[in-house]
Design a protein around this motif. Structure first.
Motif, PDB file in Angstrom:
ATOM      1  N   ALA A 102     -11.659  -3.577   2.175  1.00  0.00           N
ATOM      2  CA  ALA A 102     -10.555  -2.948   1.453  1.00  0.00           C
ATOM      3  C   ALA A 102     -10.945  -1.599   0.867  1.00  0.00           C
ATOM      4  CB  ALA A 102     -10.069  -3.887   0.352  1.00  0.00           C
ATOM      5  N   LYS A 103     -12.112  -1.501   0.231  1.00  0.00           N
ATOM      6  CA  LYS A 103     -12.502  -0.249  -0.422  1.00  0.00           C
ATOM      7  C   LYS A 103     -12.910   0.801   0.604  1.00  0.00           C
ATOM      8  CE  LYS A 103     -15.606   1.629  -3.964  1.00  0.00           C
ATOM      9  NZ  LYS A 103     -16.677   1.322  -4.942  1.00  0.00           N
ATOM     10  N   SER A 116       0.831  -1.201   0.000  1.00  0.00           N
ATOM     11  CA  SER A 116       0.000   0.000   0.000  1.00  0.00           C
ATOM     12  C   SER A 116       0.867   1.252   0.000  1.00  0.00           C
ATOM     13  CB  SER A 116      -0.928   0.008   1.211  1.00  0.00           C
ATOM     14  OG  SER A 116      -0.182   0.027   2.407  1.00  0.00           O
ATOM     15  N   ASP A 134      -1.294   1.563   6.518  1.00  0.00           N
ATOM     16  CA  ASP A 134      -2.697   1.208   6.740  1.00  0.00           C
ATOM     17  C   ASP A 134      -2.942   0.448   8.034  1.00  0.00           C
ATOM     18  OD1 ASP A 134      -3.245   2.367   4.323  1.00  0.00           O
ATOM     19  OD2 ASP A 134      -3.298   0.497   3.204  1.00  0.00           O
ATOM     20  N   ALA A 137     -10.075   2.144   3.046  1.00  0.00           N
ATOM     21  CA  ALA A 137      -8.955   2.853   2.427  1.00  0.00           C
ATOM     22  C   ALA A 137      -9.008   4.356   2.682  1.00  0.00           C
ATOM     23  CB  ALA A 137      -8.937   2.575   0.926  1.00  0.00           C
ATOM     24  N   PRO A 156      -5.949  -8.751   3.359  1.00  0.00           N
ATOM     25  CA  PRO A 156      -6.375  -7.382   3.043  1.00  0.00           C
ATOM     26  C   PRO A 156      -7.063  -6.754   4.247  1.00  0.00           C
ATOM     27  CG  PRO A 156      -7.159  -8.976   1.399  1.00  0.00           C
ATOM     28  CD  PRO A 156      -6.647  -9.761   2.566  1.00  0.00           C
ATOM     29  N   LEU A 157      -7.283  -5.437   4.182  1.00  0.00           N
ATOM     30  CA  LEU A 157      -8.063  -4.766   5.210  1.00  0.00           C
ATOM     31  C   LEU A 157      -9.446  -5.391   5.304  1.00  0.00           C
ATOM     32  CD1 LEU A 157      -7.238  -1.003   4.529  1.00  0.00           C
ATOM     33  CD2 LEU A 157      -6.305  -2.454   6.339  1.00  0.00           C
ATOM     34  N   HIS A 190      -0.275  -4.533   3.187  1.00  0.00           N
ATOM     35  CA  HIS A 190      -0.389  -3.151   3.654  1.00  0.00           C
ATOM     36  C   HIS A 190       0.833  -2.775   4.480  1.00  0.00           C
ATOM     37  CE1 HIS A 190      -4.614  -2.807   2.422  1.00  0.00           C
ATOM     38  NE2 HIS A 190      -4.710  -4.061   2.801  1.00  0.00           N
TER      39      HIS A 190
END
Length: 411
Positions: A358-359, A66, A70, A362, A354-355, A219
C-alpha cells in the motif's frame, strides 16, 4: 481457510446470457464499433460511467476510496477474423488473417462479409481450393493448409471479379467468423471467439454486481475494454498514469504440455514477453487458496496479452494475467462455466483488497531503503566482483585483482 467464494445464481445466469450475446456480435479487430455499442448499452443499464478513447476503446470507472485510479482490470472485445486481400476471377475472395491463427481452423467456417455499407453484410464459407472429394479424390487431403490455399465462397450468384465488384465488395472488407455458440448440459461453452469475450462477460458481471450493491472499493478501478488485442496493441493507450496494479483477463491455454485448467482459474507466471509481476501474481495465488478457488500456475511460450501492450507502451504498473481455461484457442474453443466463475470470484476478492504494498505502490517511484525487497527474499544471492577468489561463505566477495591490468594485451 476463508469460506469458499461463490457467485450468485442470478449473476451467473446474467453472465452467461451476456456472453452469448457478445459471441453473436461480430467484432474482428479493426471493426469493433457494433460490439462496443452493445457493451456501452450494458454499462448504461446499470449506471456505471464510461468514456471511449479516440480509437474506440472503452474505459469505465468503478468507485473506490482512493483519490487516484490505482487499479486497472483489462479485457478485450476484439476477435480474430479475416480481411479481403483479392477479388478473384472465379468470383471468390482471397483473404488474410486478422490476428494470429491457422487457416486449418478457418477452413469450413461460416462467415459474414462486411462491405463499407454499415447496414449490409453477405454470408459465405471459407473453403479449401480443392473442396470436393468427388472432384479431386485424395488431393483434398494432400493440399497445403496455409492461407494461400483457402478462399471465401460468397453466397450470391457470382462467378467473376466483376460480379463481386457489382455486389459492392472491395479489397480491405472484413470477414467475420460466425461464432455458433453452444452451451452443453455439462456446463461447457463451445464457440469461436471465447478468447476475449468470455473475459468481457466476467468483467461486466463484476461491474454489475458492484454497481447494484453500491460497493465502494478500496481503490478506484478502471475497467478497460480494448479493441486491438488480437493484433498486438490493445492496452497500449488509454491507461491513466497513476495505475499501480493492472490485471489482464484472457484465456489460459489448455493443451498438452501446459498446466492450465478448464474448471478453475489459471495464474500465468510468464508469457512470450517475460515474467509477470512477482508480487502481484503470488498475491493472486494466495487469494485463490484462501478463498478455496481451484487455481493452477502456468507459463505460456507463444502468447501475449493486453498486459504486454501496456508495459511496452510505458505503463509503470505491476501487471499480471488471470486466465479462464480454454481448449483449442483461436479455433473451435471450449471453456467451462466453473472456470468463468472461478475467475469472477478471484477478481471479486482481489478488487476488495489493498494494493500489494500500500505505501510503496502509492507512488510511481521511491528510495531504495523503502523498496520491499524483503518480500522477495533471496538470501544467498549477492553481488560479486568480476574477478572471484576463494569464498568462505556465499556472497562474500574476494578483493580479486586490479582491473584493468597494468600490463598485457588488456592493459
Amino acid at each position: 481457510m476463508r469460506e469458499t467464494a461463490a457467485m450468485t445464481e442470478a449473476d451467473r445466469t446474467w453472465m452467461v446470457d451476456t456472453l452469448l450475446a457478445l459471441l453473436q456480435t461480430p467484432s474482428p479487430a479493426g471493426r469493433t464499433d457494433a460490439v462496443m455499442q452493445h457493451i456501452g448499452d450494458i454499462f448504461d443499464g446499470f449506471g456505471v460511467p464510461f468514456s471511449l478513447t479516440r480509437r474506440g476503446a472503452l474505459t469505465a470507472e468503478l468507485p473506490g476510496a482512493s483519490a487516484t485510479t490505482d487499479r486497472a482490470l483489462v479485457v478485450h472485445a476484439d476477435t480474430i477474423g479475416c480481411m479481403v486481400r483479392r477479388l478473384k476471377d472465379n468470383g471468390r475472395l482471397e483473404v488474410i488473417p486478422v490476428g494470429t491463427f491457422s487457416a486449418r481452423f478457418a477452413a469450413g467456417a461460416r462467415v459474414r462479409i462486411f462491405s463499407d455499407d454499415p447496414d449490409e453484410f453477405i454470408t459465405g464459407t471459407v473453403m479449401p481450393l480443392k473442396a470436393s472429394g468427388h472432384a479431386f479424390g485424395d488431393e483434398i487431403d494432400l493440399q497445403p493448409t496455409d492461407w494461400e490455399h483457402v478462399e471465401v465462397r460468397v453466397d450470391r450468384k457470382v462467378s467473376s471479379r466483376e460480379d463481386l465488384i457489382r455486389l459492392g465488395l472491395q479489397i480491405g472488407d472484413f470477414v467475420a467468423f460466425i461464432a455458433s455458440p453452444e452451451l452443453t448440459a455439462d456446463g461447457y461453452i463451445v464457440s469461436r471467439h471465447l478468447d476475449g469475450k468470455a473475459g468481457v462477460a466476467v468483467a461486466l458481471a463484476l461491474a454489475k454486481n458492484f454497481a447494484e450493491n453500491n460497493v465502494v472499493l478500496p481503490h478506484r478501478t478502471m475497467l478497460m475494454i480494448t479493441i486491438t488485442e488480437e493484433v498486438g496493441h490493445g492496452a497500449s493507450h488509454g491507461l491513466p498514469a497513476d495505475v499501480a496494479e493492472l490485471v489482464s483477463v484472457d484465456n489460459a491455454v489448455c493443451a498438452p504440455g501446459q498446466h492450465s485448467i478448464e474448471d478453475g482459474v489459471t495464474i500465468p507466471m510468464a508469457d512470450l514477453h517475460g515474467p509477470f509481476d512477482y508480487h502481484l501474481t503470488r498475491k493472486l495465488c494466495r487469494l485463490a487458496a484462501e478463498q478455496g478457488i481451484p487455481c493452477a500456475r502456468d507459463v505460456f511460450r507463444y502468447y501475449r496479452s493486453d498486459a504486454a501492450a501496456a508495459i511496452e507502451a510505458g505503463a509503470g504498473t505491476r501487471a499480471a494475467l488471470v486466465g479462464f481455461g480454454l481448449d483449442g484457442s483461436h479455433g473451435w474453443e471450449r471453456t467451462h462455466l466453473d472456470s468463468l466463475q472461478a475467475v469472477y470470484c478471484l477478481l471479486h476478492t482481489w478488487l476488495q483488497t489493498p494494493l500489494t504494498f500500500a505505501k510503496w505502490d502509492a507512488k510511481p517511484s521511491g528510495q531504495l531503503r523503502d523498496f520491499p525487497s524483503s518480500e522477495q527474499p533471496a538470501p544467498s544471492e549477492r553481488w560479486v566482483p568480476l574477478a572471484r577468489g576463494e569464498l568462505d561463505l556465499p556472497g562474500e566477495a574476494s578483493p580479486g585483482s586490479v582491473w584493468p591490468p597494468s600490463e598485457g594485451p588488456q592493459a
